[in-house]
Motif scaffolding. Sequence first.
Motif, short mmCIF file in Angstrom:
data_model
loop_
_atom_site.label_atom_id
_atom_site.label_comp_id
_atom_site.label_asym_id
_atom_site.label_seq_id
_atom_site.Cartn_x
_atom_site.Cartn_y
_atom_site.Cartn_z
N GLY A 63 0.79 -1.26 0.01
CA GLY A 63 0.02 -0.04 0.13
C GLY A 63 0.76 1.17 0.02
N GLU A 64 2.19 1.24 -0.39
CA GLU A 64 2.91 2.18 -0.35
C GLU A 64 3.89 2.39 -1.75
OE1 GLU A 64 5.45 4.03 3.17
OE2 GLU A 64 6.77 2.51 2.34
N LEU A 65 3.76 3.62 -2.01
CA LEU A 65 4.59 3.73 -3.60
C LEU A 65 5.80 4.56 -3.06
CD1 LEU A 65 4.41 3.98 -6.67
CD2 LEU A 65 3.33 6.14 -6.21
N PRO A 99 1.57 6.96 0.38
CA PRO A 99 0.95 5.90 0.44
C PRO A 99 -0.20 5.94 -0.82
CG PRO A 99 0.55 7.29 2.42
CD PRO A 99 1.71 7.95 1.43
N ALA A 100 -0.48 4.72 -1.42
CA ALA A 100 -1.10 4.55 -2.34
C ALA A 100 -2.72 4.42 -2.36
CB ALA A 100 -0.76 3.23 -3.00
N SER A 101 -3.23 5.40 -1.64
CA SER A 101 -4.83 5.81 -1.58
C SER A 101 -5.01 6.82 -2.20
CB SER A 101 -4.86 5.72 -0.11
OG SER A 101 -4.18 6.67 0.42
N THR A 137 -1.02 12.53 0.05
CA THR A 137 0.07 13.45 -0.36
C THR A 137 1.39 13.45 0.42
OG1 THR A 137 -1.90 15.22 -0.69
CG2 THR A 137 0.53 15.95 -0.39
N SER A 138 2.32 13.79 -0.06
CA SER A 138 3.72 13.52 0.38
C SER A 138 4.51 15.02 0.08
CB SER A 138 4.44 12.62 -0.16
OG SER A 138 5.87 12.56 0.44
N ALA A 177 3.82 15.93 -3.64
CA ALA A 177 3.23 15.06 -4.35
C ALA A 177 1.86 14.58 -3.98
CB ALA A 177 4.20 13.55 -4.41
N THR A 178 0.79 14.32 -5.07
CA THR A 178 -0.19 14.01 -4.56
C THR A 178 -0.69 12.58 -5.48
OG1 THR A 178 -1.10 16.09 -3.99
CG2 THR A 178 -2.77 14.37 -4.31
#
Length: 200
Positions: free
Chosen positions: A132-134, A166-168, A172-173, A193-194
């Motif tokens: 679940g994480e990119l 997170p891949a949801s 945002t990061s 990043a979104t």
Amino acid sequence: MRRILKVLVWTAVFAACAAVGAVVAANTNPFPPGVDDPGVRPDPDASLSPTDDPATGAAWLVRIDTRTYHDLLVGGRCAANWRIDIGVPDEEGPIDSGASATLKGDLRCDEPTAQVQAERIDLRAVGVLRGGELRIGLEATSRSPAGSQELSGFLETIPRLRIVIPASDGSTSYLDRVLPDGGGGTFGVVVSATISSVGT
């Protein structure tokens, strides 16, 4: 007398050769097919066709807005804003995707510059989607217009970053980094990043 005749004959031969060479050069294209004339710049919009959309065929769109800048040791700064779009499949495993970065607005420099600033940079996005994480890194593959430079530090900072998000939908990061330029100055980059589902 013979020596003078020889000099005159050879002078005439050289003059004839020079004239023929000038005529041939004037009517010959020095850049054969497949080789671009470095003095000709393509239309920067020509490479921005809809078929180049990185999200085509992807389930997720990662949009990265960045501000990069280069502070020189002798003083002065060049800064620019970029938008990067990356298409990512919705399945766990390695990622190897095409991406593009587009200059938003104009390059901002404290001192005038005669260099041509890049307006688009094509990228390769390599990483992994797991748990679940990119996690993704970027490397530049080309830029346009042809022969342009990137003066804000984008090419030096972006390959040294790893974006983790997170891949949801809507995650945002943020990143804020200052890096040495190797010459006493610094590069800086601020990243937002979104990730969103394609079509939302």
